[in-house]
Design a protein around this motif. Structure first.
Motif, PDB file in Angstrom:
ATOM      1  N   VAL A   1       0.961   1.356  -4.658  1.00 38.10           N
ATOM      2  CA  VAL A   1      -0.281   0.611  -4.462  1.00 38.10           C
ATOM      3  C   VAL A   1      -0.728   0.628  -3.003  1.00 38.10           C
ATOM      4  O   VAL A   1      -1.799   0.128  -2.680  1.00 38.10           O
ATOM      5  CB  VAL A   1      -0.192  -0.841  -4.994  1.00 38.10           C
ATOM      6  N   GLY A   2       0.095   1.197  -2.142  1.00 42.13           N
ATOM      7  CA  GLY A   2      -0.286   1.336  -0.745  1.00 42.13           C
ATOM      8  C   GLY A   2       0.539   2.419  -0.082  1.00 42.13           C
ATOM      9  O   GLY A   2       1.756   2.423  -0.205  1.00 42.13           O
TER      10      GLY A   2
ATOM     11  N   LEU B   1       4.469   1.682   3.153  1.00 43.60           N
ATOM     12  CA  LEU B   1       4.334   1.911   1.716  1.00 43.60           C
ATOM     13  C   LEU B   1       4.531   0.609   0.958  1.00 43.60           C
ATOM     14  O   LEU B   1       5.401  -0.196   1.314  1.00 43.60           O
ATOM     15  CB  LEU B   1       5.388   2.904   1.218  1.00 43.60           C
ATOM     16  N   VAL B   2       3.729   0.397  -0.075  1.00 44.39           N
ATOM     17  CA  VAL B   2       3.907  -0.716  -0.995  1.00 44.39           C
ATOM     18  C   VAL B   2       4.119  -0.090  -2.366  1.00 44.39           C
ATOM     19  O   VAL B   2       3.239   0.609  -2.888  1.00 44.39           O
ATOM     20  CB  VAL B   2       2.697  -1.669  -1.002  1.00 44.39           C
ATOM     21  N   LEU B   3       5.306  -0.345  -2.937  1.00 49.25           N
ATOM     22  CA  LEU B   3       5.718   0.299  -4.177  1.00 49.25           C
ATOM     23  C   LEU B   3       5.985  -0.735  -5.256  1.00 49.25           C
ATOM     24  O   LEU B   3       6.551  -1.795  -4.986  1.00 49.25           O
ATOM     25  CB  LEU B   3       6.994   1.119  -3.930  1.00 49.25           C
ATOM     26  N   VAL B   4       5.607  -0.410  -6.473  1.00 48.72           N
ATOM     27  CA  VAL B   4       5.849  -1.273  -7.621  1.00 48.72           C
ATOM     28  C   VAL B   4       7.088  -0.754  -8.349  1.00 48.72           C
ATOM     29  O   VAL B   4       7.267   0.455  -8.500  1.00 48.72           O
ATOM     30  CB  VAL B   4       4.627  -1.283  -8.572  1.00 48.72           C
ATOM     31  N   THR B   5       7.929  -1.704  -8.788  1.00 42.20           N
ATOM     32  CA  THR B   5       9.161  -1.331  -9.461  1.00 42.20           C
ATOM     33  C   THR B   5       9.515  -2.324 -10.564  1.00 42.20           C
ATOM     34  O   THR B   5       9.130  -3.492 -10.492  1.00 42.20           O
ATOM     35  CB  THR B   5      10.332  -1.253  -8.457  1.00 42.20           C
ATOM     36  N   GLY B   6      10.255  -1.845 -11.529  1.00 38.89           N
ATOM     37  CA  GLY B   6      10.819  -2.709 -12.558  1.00 38.89           C
ATOM     38  C   GLY B   6      12.264  -3.065 -12.244  1.00 38.89           C
ATOM     39  O   GLY B   6      12.883  -3.855 -12.943  1.00 38.89           O
TER      40      GLY B   6
ATOM     41  N   ILE C   1       8.318  11.821   9.605  1.00 41.83           N
ATOM     42  CA  ILE C   1       7.904  10.430   9.750  1.00 41.83           C
ATOM     43  C   ILE C   1       9.051   9.685  10.424  1.00 41.83           C
ATOM     44  O   ILE C   1      10.135   9.543   9.866  1.00 41.83           O
ATOM     45  CB  ILE C   1       7.539   9.808   8.386  1.00 41.83           C
ATOM     46  N   ALA C   2       8.804   9.241  11.643  1.00 40.01           N
ATOM     47  CA  ALA C   2       9.854   8.654  12.476  1.00 40.01           C
ATOM     48  C   ALA C   2      10.253   7.251  12.019  1.00 40.01           C
ATOM     49  O   ALA C   2      11.395   6.846  12.164  1.00 40.01           O
ATOM     50  CB  ALA C   2       9.399   8.614  13.923  1.00 40.01           C
ATOM     51  N   HIS C   3       9.308   6.514  11.462  1.00 37.05           N
ATOM     52  CA  HIS C   3       9.584   5.137  11.033  1.00 37.05           C
ATOM     53  C   HIS C   3       8.734   4.839   9.810  1.00 37.05           C
ATOM     54  O   HIS C   3       7.545   5.160   9.785  1.00 37.05           O
ATOM     55  CB  HIS C   3       9.266   4.140  12.150  1.00 37.05           C
ATOM     56  N   ALA C   4       9.345   4.218   8.811  1.00 34.56           N
ATOM     57  CA  ALA C   4       8.607   3.814   7.617  1.00 34.56           C
ATOM     58  C   ALA C   4       9.022   2.401   7.217  1.00 34.56           C
ATOM     59  O   ALA C   4      10.195   2.046   7.300  1.00 34.56           O
ATOM     60  CB  ALA C   4       8.874   4.771   6.468  1.00 34.56           C
ATOM     61  N   THR C   5       8.040   1.625   6.810  1.00 34.27           N
ATOM     62  CA  THR C   5       8.284   0.297   6.263  1.00 34.27           C
ATOM     63  C   THR C   5       7.952   0.369   4.778  1.00 34.27           C
ATOM     64  O   THR C   5       6.865   0.835   4.408  1.00 34.27           O
ATOM     65  CB  THR C   5       7.394  -0.756   6.948  1.00 34.27           C
ATOM     66  N   ILE C   6       8.891  -0.069   3.946  1.00 33.59           N
ATOM     67  CA  ILE C   6       8.697  -0.022   2.496  1.00 33.59           C
ATOM     68  C   ILE C   6       8.765  -1.435   1.946  1.00 33.59           C
ATOM     69  O   ILE C   6       9.725  -2.168   2.196  1.00 33.59           O
ATOM     70  CB  ILE C   6       9.759   0.871   1.818  1.00 33.59           C
ATOM     71  N   GLU C   7       7.727  -1.824   1.228  1.00 35.74           N
ATOM     72  CA  GLU C   7       7.656  -3.134   0.585  1.00 35.74           C
ATOM     73  C   GLU C   7       7.681  -2.915  -0.930  1.00 35.74           C
ATOM     74  O   GLU C   7       6.954  -2.065  -1.450  1.00 35.74           O
ATOM     75  CB  GLU C   7       6.357  -3.838   0.987  1.00 35.74           C
TER      76      GLU C   7
END
Length: 89
Positions: free
Chosen positions: A27-28, A43-48, A72-78
């Motif tokens: 979603v992002g 990144l905004v990820l949907v999960t079950g 990609i040196a740095h990633a934030t995952i929500e």
């Protein structure tokens, strides 16, 4: 200053993320390049999945793959649950 990373194949990055275990929707997905040339992503990820240890492992693997394949040196995952997949923005 920040800008869109010219050399980033966003479609390929999207395929990588959507193919990760537990990811049911993206979603992002935002990526930008800092003035120093460093590429970062959010990144905004949907999960079950409900197990935080599993989600942490998946996020770590995604970060390694993004570093290796897309520099990609740095990633934030929500993570968002399927019951509340509200968009990131």
């Amino acid at each position: 200053l920040e800008r869109a990373p010219a050399s980033l194949d966003v479609a390929a990055l999207d395929r990588l993320v959507r193919g990760a275990p537990g990811v049911s929707e993206v979603v992002g997905l935002h990526a930008w390049e800092l003035d120093s040339g460093e590429v970062v992503a959010s990144l905004v990820l949907v999960t079950g999945e409900h197990d935080l240890a599993v989600l942490t492992g998946t996020a770590d693997e995604l970060k390694r793959a993004m570093q290796t394949q897309f520099r990609i040196a740095h990633a934030t995952i929500e993570w968002r649950p399927q019951s509340n997949p509200r968009p990131c923005c």
